[in-house]
Design a protein around this motif. Structure first.
Motif, PDB file in Angstrom:
ATOM      1  N   GLU A   1       0.857  -1.176   0.000  1.00 53.71           N
ATOM      2  CA  GLU A   1       0.000   0.000   0.000  1.00 53.71           C
ATOM      3  C   GLU A   1       0.898   1.233   0.000  1.00 53.71           C
ATOM      4  O   GLU A   1       2.005   1.210   0.532  1.00 53.71           O
ATOM      5  N   ALA A   2       0.405   2.328  -0.596  1.00 56.61           N
ATOM      6  CA  ALA A   2       1.187   3.562  -0.665  1.00 56.61           C
ATOM      7  C   ALA A   2       0.264   4.752  -0.486  1.00 56.61           C
ATOM      8  O   ALA A   2      -0.860   4.765  -0.985  1.00 56.61           O
ATOM      9  N   ALA A   3       0.759   5.755   0.242  1.00 52.51           N
ATOM     10  CA  ALA A   3      -0.023   6.973   0.467  1.00 52.51           C
ATOM     11  C   ALA A   3       0.352   8.067  -0.516  1.00 52.51           C
ATOM     12  O   ALA A   3      -0.385   9.050  -0.666  1.00 52.51           O
ATOM     13  N   THR A   4       1.497   7.932  -1.174  1.00 54.89           N
ATOM     14  CA  THR A   4       1.975   8.955  -2.106  1.00 54.89           C
ATOM     15  C   THR A   4       2.512   8.288  -3.360  1.00 54.89           C
ATOM     16  O   THR A   4       2.804   7.082  -3.384  1.00 54.89           O
ATOM     17  N   ALA A   5       2.671   9.111  -4.412  1.00 57.18           N
ATOM     18  CA  ALA A   5       3.233   8.593  -5.656  1.00 57.18           C
ATOM     19  C   ALA A   5       4.659   8.094  -5.449  1.00 57.18           C
ATOM     20  O   ALA A   5       5.064   7.078  -6.023  1.00 57.18           O
ATOM     21  N   GLU A   6       5.419   8.802  -4.608  1.00 57.92           N
ATOM     22  CA  GLU A   6       6.801   8.392  -4.341  1.00 57.92           C
ATOM     23  C   GLU A   6       6.837   7.011  -3.701  1.00 57.92           C
ATOM     24  O   GLU A   6       7.644   6.141  -4.094  1.00 57.92           O
ATOM     25  N   GLU A   7       5.976   6.784  -2.714  1.00 59.92           N
ATOM     26  CA  GLU A   7       5.914   5.473  -2.073  1.00 59.92           C
ATOM     27  C   GLU A   7       5.500   4.400  -3.072  1.00 59.92           C
ATOM     28  O   GLU A   7       5.999   3.272  -3.050  1.00 59.92           O
ATOM     29  N   ALA A   8       4.576   4.754  -3.955  1.00 58.15           N
ATOM     30  CA  ALA A   8       4.096   3.784  -4.940  1.00 58.15           C
ATOM     31  C   ALA A   8       5.197   3.395  -5.914  1.00 58.15           C
ATOM     32  O   ALA A   8       5.335   2.221  -6.273  1.00 58.15           O
ATOM     33  N   VAL A   9       5.989   4.371  -6.364  1.00 55.75           N
ATOM     34  CA  VAL A   9       7.084   4.090  -7.283  1.00 55.75           C
ATOM     35  C   VAL A   9       8.076   3.124  -6.636  1.00 55.75           C
ATOM     36  O   VAL A   9       8.543   2.157  -7.265  1.00 55.75           O
ATOM     37  N   VAL A  10       8.399   3.367  -5.363  1.00 56.51           N
ATOM     38  CA  VAL A  10       9.313   2.481  -4.638  1.00 56.51           C
ATOM     39  C   VAL A  10       8.723   1.076  -4.548  1.00 56.51           C
ATOM     40  O   VAL A  10       9.413   0.065  -4.768  1.00 56.51           O
ATOM     41  N   ALA A  11       7.421   1.001  -4.243  1.00 51.77           N
ATOM     42  CA  ALA A  11       6.761  -0.299  -4.110  1.00 51.77           C
ATOM     43  C   ALA A  11       6.726  -1.043  -5.440  1.00 51.77           C
ATOM     44  O   ALA A  11       6.932  -2.263  -5.491  1.00 51.77           O
ATOM     45  N   VAL A  12       6.496  -0.303  -6.521  1.00 46.67           N
ATOM     46  CA  VAL A  12       6.472  -0.931  -7.844  1.00 46.67           C
ATOM     47  C   VAL A  12       7.846  -1.496  -8.194  1.00 46.67           C
ATOM     48  O   VAL A  12       7.962  -2.613  -8.715  1.00 46.67           O
ATOM     49  N   GLU A  13       8.881  -0.716  -7.918  1.00 53.26           N
ATOM     50  CA  GLU A  13      10.234  -1.180  -8.228  1.00 53.26           C
ATOM     51  C   GLU A  13      10.617  -2.398  -7.383  1.00 53.26           C
ATOM     52  O   GLU A  13      11.348  -3.280  -7.842  1.00 53.26           O
TER      53      GLU A  13
ATOM     54  N   CYS B   1      -5.166  11.930  -6.944  1.00 62.28           N
ATOM     55  CA  CYS B   1      -4.565  12.861  -5.983  1.00 62.28           C
ATOM     56  C   CYS B   1      -4.113  12.039  -4.779  1.00 62.28           C
ATOM     57  O   CYS B   1      -4.761  12.064  -3.731  1.00 62.28           O
ATOM     58  N   PRO B   2      -3.031  11.283  -4.932  1.00 63.81           N
ATOM     59  CA  PRO B   2      -2.665  10.318  -3.892  1.00 63.81           C
ATOM     60  C   PRO B   2      -2.248  10.892  -2.565  1.00 63.81           C
ATOM     61  O   PRO B   2      -2.395  10.241  -1.538  1.00 63.81           O
ATOM     62  N   GLY B   3      -1.713  12.104  -2.522  1.00 67.82           N
ATOM     63  CA  GLY B   3      -1.245  12.616  -1.243  1.00 67.82           C
ATOM     64  C   GLY B   3      -1.240  14.124  -1.190  1.00 67.82           C
ATOM     65  O   GLY B   3      -1.216  14.787  -2.220  1.00 67.82           O
ATOM     66  N   PRO B   4      -1.279  14.713   0.015  1.00 63.15           N
ATOM     67  CA  PRO B   4      -1.255  16.164   0.174  1.00 63.15           C
ATOM     68  C   PRO B   4      -0.015  16.769  -0.481  1.00 63.15           C
ATOM     69  O   PRO B   4       1.094  16.255  -0.340  1.00 63.15           O
ATOM     70  N   GLY B   5      -0.216  17.845  -1.230  1.00 62.38           N
ATOM     71  CA  GLY B   5       0.902  18.552  -1.833  1.00 62.38           C
ATOM     72  C   GLY B   5       1.394  17.952  -3.129  1.00 62.38           C
ATOM     73  O   GLY B   5       2.273  18.494  -3.786  1.00 62.38           O
ATOM     74  N   GLU B   6       0.825  16.804  -3.545  1.00 60.77           N
ATOM     75  CA  GLU B   6       1.261  16.188  -4.787  1.00 60.77           C
ATOM     76  C   GLU B   6       0.419  16.705  -5.942  1.00 60.77           C
ATOM     77  O   GLU B   6      -0.711  17.128  -5.779  1.00 60.77           O
ATOM     78  N   GLY B   7       0.977  16.652  -7.125  1.00 64.19           N
ATOM     79  CA  GLY B   7       0.266  17.125  -8.305  1.00 64.19           C
ATOM     80  C   GLY B   7      -0.952  16.275  -8.592  1.00 64.19           C
ATOM     81  O   GLY B   7      -0.937  15.066  -8.430  1.00 64.19           O
ATOM     82  N   ALA B   8      -2.010  16.929  -9.012  1.00 64.37           N
ATOM     83  CA  ALA B   8      -3.231  16.217  -9.343  1.00 64.37           C
ATOM     84  C   ALA B   8      -3.166  15.736 -10.785  1.00 64.37           C
ATOM     85  O   ALA B   8      -2.203  15.955 -11.499  1.00 64.37           O
ATOM     86  N   GLY B   9      -4.245  15.094 -11.228  1.00 67.70           N
ATOM     87  CA  GLY B   9      -4.341  14.689 -12.616  1.00 67.70           C
ATOM     88  C   GLY B   9      -3.536  13.455 -12.922  1.00 67.70           C
ATOM     89  O   GLY B   9      -3.484  12.513 -12.131  1.00 67.70           O
ATOM     90  N   SER B  10      -2.905  13.443 -14.087  1.00 68.76           N
ATOM     91  CA  SER B  10      -2.258  12.233 -14.587  1.00 68.76           C
ATOM     92  C   SER B  10      -0.776  12.164 -14.258  1.00 68.76           C
ATOM     93  O   SER B  10      -0.077  11.264 -14.731  1.00 68.76           O
ATOM     94  N   ASP B  11      -0.242  13.082 -13.434  1.00 68.69           N
ATOM     95  CA  ASP B  11       1.185  13.048 -13.097  1.00 68.69           C
ATOM     96  C   ASP B  11       1.576  11.722 -12.454  1.00 68.69           C
ATOM     97  O   ASP B  11       2.616  11.134 -12.768  1.00 68.69           O
ATOM     98  N   ALA B  12       0.750  11.255 -11.520  1.00 63.21           N
ATOM     99  CA  ALA B  12       1.060   9.995 -10.841  1.00 63.21           C
ATOM    100  C   ALA B  12       1.067   8.834 -11.822  1.00 63.21           C
ATOM    101  O   ALA B  12       1.909   7.937 -11.729  1.00 63.21           O
ATOM    102  N   VAL B  13       0.132   8.850 -12.767  1.00 65.77           N
ATOM    103  CA  VAL B  13       0.082   7.782 -13.773  1.00 65.77           C
ATOM    104  C   VAL B  13       1.373   7.753 -14.572  1.00 65.77           C
ATOM    105  O   VAL B  13       1.983   6.700 -14.776  1.00 65.77           O
ATOM    106  N   ARG B  14       1.824   8.923 -15.025  1.00 67.73           N
ATOM    107  CA  ARG B  14       3.047   8.979 -15.831  1.00 67.73           C
ATOM    108  C   ARG B  14       4.261   8.501 -15.027  1.00 67.73           C
ATOM    109  O   ARG B  14       5.125   7.805 -15.554  1.00 67.73           O
ATOM    110  N   ARG B  15       4.331   8.875 -13.753  1.00 69.13           N
ATOM    111  CA  ARG B  15       5.464   8.449 -12.928  1.00 69.13           C
ATOM    112  C   ARG B  15       5.476   6.929 -12.784  1.00 69.13           C
ATOM    113  O   ARG B  15       6.537   6.294 -12.873  1.00 69.13           O
ATOM    114  N   LEU B  16       4.318   6.349 -12.559  1.00 71.50           N
ATOM    115  CA  LEU B  16       4.250   4.904 -12.383  1.00 71.50           C
ATOM    116  C   LEU B  16       4.622   4.164 -13.655  1.00 71.50           C
ATOM    117  O   LEU B  16       5.274   3.115 -13.613  1.00 71.50           O
ATOM    118  N   LEU B  17       4.247   4.711 -14.784  1.00 75.05           N
ATOM    119  CA  LEU B  17       4.495   4.028 -16.050  1.00 75.05           C
ATOM    120  C   LEU B  17       5.932   4.177 -16.526  1.00 75.05           C
ATOM    121  O   LEU B  17       6.303   3.597 -17.544  1.00 75.05           O
TER     122      LEU B  17
END
Length: 229
Positions: free
Chosen positions: A34-46, A58-74
């Motif tokens: 489980e991840a609360a932020t995009a950064e945590e998710a990227v680490v978990a994916v790796e 919008c995974p976490g406070p202060g993080e960019g909304a929209g598709s930024d998290a999707v692009r980071r994960l991909l």
């Protein structure tokens, strides 16, 4: 060994844990992190190399909304299938997520059967859009794609195209807001974005550019007031 491994990312711990419990109860599916932020998710994916990431936009406070998290994960390798599960019921966000590489888009509140089907579908390389979302996307794709015949307008989103077309017909912000069932402030924001993207100094100049590109129907809308400068 589970057939489908999943990372769940959401800034709301209650929803995140609930989704993890739901998916963990499905035969052949295992939540590996489980991840609360995009950064945590990227680490978990790796680390865990899941087949699917279920994420809010919008995974976490202060993080960019929209598709930024999707692009980071991909950007991860191997690339997981991304399923967006969010409260954001907005056509532009749906399209932006799909363009960024998401394979599915559900609204929070979707039933367990729908969620399970979506996770399995995206894991198998399919595209799955939730109830109501798919119909709207199909309608958008079936609508005349003015951007294809007007290269100067290709940077605009579908909603911005729609607003610009109504502006070119002579409607003011209030009339456009009523037509689209949105707030006037939302229309003003769209108009401002259009002026910036078209690099036009005024509404009148944007109208000229729009009509040159074929918007506005070639005449003013009789229901609208004169164009606002």
């Amino acid at each position: 060994m589970a057939d489908v491994t999943v990372v769940v990312m959401d800034g709301d711990p209650v929803f995140r844990m609930g989704m993890a419990v739901l998916l963990g109860s499905v035969a052949g599916v295992a939540v590996v992190a489980e991840a609360a932020t995009a950064e945590e998710a990227v680490v978990a994916v790796e680390r865990f190399r899941p087949r699917v990431v279920v994420t809010d936009l919008c995974p976490g406070p202060g993080e960019g909304a929209g598709s930024d998290a999707v692009r980071r994960l991909l950007r991860s390798r191997p690339q997981p299938a991304v399923l967006v599960v969010t409260v954001a019921d907005d056509d532009e966000l749906v399209l932006a997520s799909l363009r960024s590489g998401a394979r599915g888009y559900l609204l929070k509140g979707a039933g367990p059967v729908v969620v399970e089907r979506a996770v399995r579908a995206v894991a198998d390389g399919e595209i799955l859009l939730g109830p109501g979302v798919g119909e709207r996307v199909a309608a958008l794709l079936a609508a005349p794609a003015v951007g294809r015949t007007a290269p100067a307008l290709r940077g605009l989103t579908p909603r911005e195209h729609e607003v610009l077309d109504l502006v070119a017909r002579g409607l003011g912000n209030e009339a456009i807001a009523r037509r689209l069932a949105v707030r006037a402030k939302t229309v003003r924001n769209h108009v401002s974005a259009v002026l910036t993207k078209l690099q036009t100094a005024s509404r009148a100049e944007a109208i000229v550019r729009a009509r040159e590109a074929g918007l506005g129907g070639g005449h003013r809308d009789a229901a609208g007031p004169p164009p606002q400068a």
